[in-house]
Design a protein around this motif. Structure first.
Motif, short mmCIF file in Angstrom:
data_model
loop_
_atom_site.label_atom_id
_atom_site.label_comp_id
_atom_site.label_asym_id
_atom_site.label_seq_id
_atom_site.Cartn_x
_atom_site.Cartn_y
_atom_site.Cartn_z
N ARG A 101 0.86 -1.19 0.00
CA ARG A 101 0.00 0.00 0.00
C ARG A 101 0.89 1.24 0.00
N LEU A 102 0.66 2.12 -0.96
CA LEU A 102 1.35 3.40 -0.98
C LEU A 102 0.35 4.47 -0.56
N ALA A 103 0.57 5.06 0.61
CA ALA A 103 -0.35 6.05 1.17
C ALA A 103 0.43 7.34 1.44
N LEU A 104 0.41 8.24 0.46
CA LEU A 104 1.05 9.54 0.63
C LEU A 104 0.08 10.51 1.30
N PRO A 105 0.59 11.47 2.05
CA PRO A 105 -0.29 12.42 2.74
C PRO A 105 -1.22 13.15 1.77
N ALA A 106 -2.48 13.28 2.14
CA ALA A 106 -3.49 14.02 1.38
C ALA A 106 -3.72 13.42 -0.01
N ARG A 107 -3.46 12.15 -0.15
CA ARG A 107 -3.70 11.46 -1.43
C ARG A 107 -4.43 10.17 -1.16
N GLN A 108 -5.23 9.73 -2.12
CA GLN A 108 -5.81 8.40 -2.01
C GLN A 108 -4.71 7.36 -2.09
N SER A 109 -4.81 6.33 -1.30
CA SER A 109 -3.81 5.27 -1.35
C SER A 109 -3.96 4.47 -2.63
N ILE A 110 -2.86 3.90 -3.09
CA ILE A 110 -2.87 3.00 -4.23
C ILE A 110 -2.12 1.73 -3.84
N LEU A 111 -2.27 0.70 -4.64
CA LEU A 111 -1.56 -0.55 -4.44
C LEU A 111 -0.47 -0.69 -5.49
N VAL A 112 0.72 -1.06 -5.06
CA VAL A 112 1.85 -1.31 -5.95
C VAL A 112 2.19 -2.79 -5.84
N ALA A 113 1.94 -3.52 -6.92
CA ALA A 113 2.22 -4.96 -6.94
C ALA A 113 3.44 -5.19 -7.83
N ALA A 114 4.55 -5.54 -7.20
CA ALA A 114 5.79 -5.81 -7.95
C ALA A 114 6.01 -7.31 -8.01
N ALA A 115 6.54 -7.76 -9.15
CA ALA A 115 6.75 -9.20 -9.33
C ALA A 115 7.97 -9.45 -10.19
N HIS A 116 8.65 -10.53 -9.90
CA HIS A 116 9.70 -11.06 -10.78
C HIS A 116 9.36 -12.52 -11.00
N LEU A 117 8.71 -12.80 -12.12
CA LEU A 117 8.21 -14.14 -12.39
C LEU A 117 9.29 -15.01 -13.03
N PRO A 118 9.13 -16.33 -12.97
CA PRO A 118 10.18 -17.24 -13.45
C PRO A 118 10.50 -17.06 -14.94
N ALA A 119 11.76 -17.31 -15.27
CA ALA A 119 12.24 -17.13 -16.63
C ALA A 119 11.87 -18.31 -17.51
#
Length: 282
Positions: A101-119
């Motif tokens: 969860r990215l929750a910056l002051p005075a902003r709506q929170s957003i979700l950051v989904a990071a992935a490193h999937l198999p090669a």
């Protein structure tokens, strides 16, 4: 307010993913890719860069103390931010996935989904597709828990935008058309599936200096040469703050080229993958 998400790979380390996040009221900070100081990670697909986060943080802050490390428990991903790292909270983590969860002051929170999937060298296409199903399920569960769908996916997904795992309804369901994505969902066999919008379709081929993010030339009948394995995806709820020109594949940083003379990524001095940069207003 802008959010810039930058994903790069450390030299000689296919596993060391470094998402760099920053709030930028004025100008985006510059990104520098740093080689693994030990010089030991030279076997592709088989090792992880041993560089500790403290060393990476030291290099990122070599010119100015701007970055913070946002710790987590995902072995394939490290997060560095240009805002208070406490604003970035892990909600779900596995060996290859980190959803925060990215929750910056005075902003709506957003979700950051990071992935490193198999090669592809270790996983078949059906196995890669199943990995995207697992990723999509994890994202869906977190979205339900958080009560919104303001989600970004970024990372080395080791698939092109057109591959099955990227586009199937039960996978990431990431479409090339913003208008289609704006429908939010589609129904297959009476079950609704949520869309992602995938702007990386626009970066296949001669759209810029590079034809993708990863170059591979094989001595077999099917060869794409350039691939867009490194991608960013957005839920429709975030598209009002996005413009196509706000996602790009940098080929130089501070005047330093990331390419060899033949136009391929310079894996000997930087990385075999090119970074991706996204700027988003929210």
């Amino acid at each position: 307010m802008k959010l810039a998400l930058r994903k790069s790979k450390l030299l000689h380390s296919p596993y060391a993913e470094v998402p760099l996040l920053e709030s930028t009221p004025a100008r985006p900070a510059r990104l520098r890719q740093q080689p693994c100081p030990s010089g030991e990670c030279r076997r592709p697909h088989s090792c992880e860069c041993p560089t500790p986060p403290a060393r990476l943080l030291e290099e990122l802050n070599a010119d100015s103390p701007d970055y913070q490390y946002a710790p987590g428990n995902c072995g394939h991903l490290l997060f560095f931010t240009r805002f208070d790292s406490g604003f970035l909270t892990p909600l779900f983590e596995s060996h290859r996935i980190s959803i925060r969860r990215l929750a910056l002051p005075a902003r709506q929170s957003i979700l950051v989904a990071a992935a490193h999937l198999p090669a592809k060298i270790t996983f078949s296409e059906p196995s890669q597709m199943i990995e995207t199903v697992h990723l999509a399920q994890a994202i869906d569960e977190v979205e339900i828990s958080e009560g919104h769908q303001r989600t970004i996916v970024l990372g080395d997904l080791n698939m092109n935008p057109f591959e099955a795992g990227m586009v199937i309804a039960g996978g990431l369901h990431a479409v090339m058309s913003r208008r289609v994505a704006a429908r939010q969902t589609r129904t297959v066999q009476r079950q609704k599936y949520k869309f992602f919008y995938n702007p990386m379709w626009n970066h296949l081929g001669d759209n810029g200096e590079a034809g993708g993010t990863f170059y591979y030339e094989a001595g077999e009948h099917l060869c794409y040469y350039w691939n867009v394995f490194d991608q960013v995806l957005l839920r429709p709820d975030l598209l009002d703050g996005f413009a196509p020109e706000n996602v790009r594949i940098p080929t130089s940083i501070r005047g330093y080229s990331l390419l060899q003379e033949d136009g391929r990524p310079d894996k000997e001095t930087t990385s075999d993958h090119l970074p991706v940069m996204l700027e988003l207003n929210f």
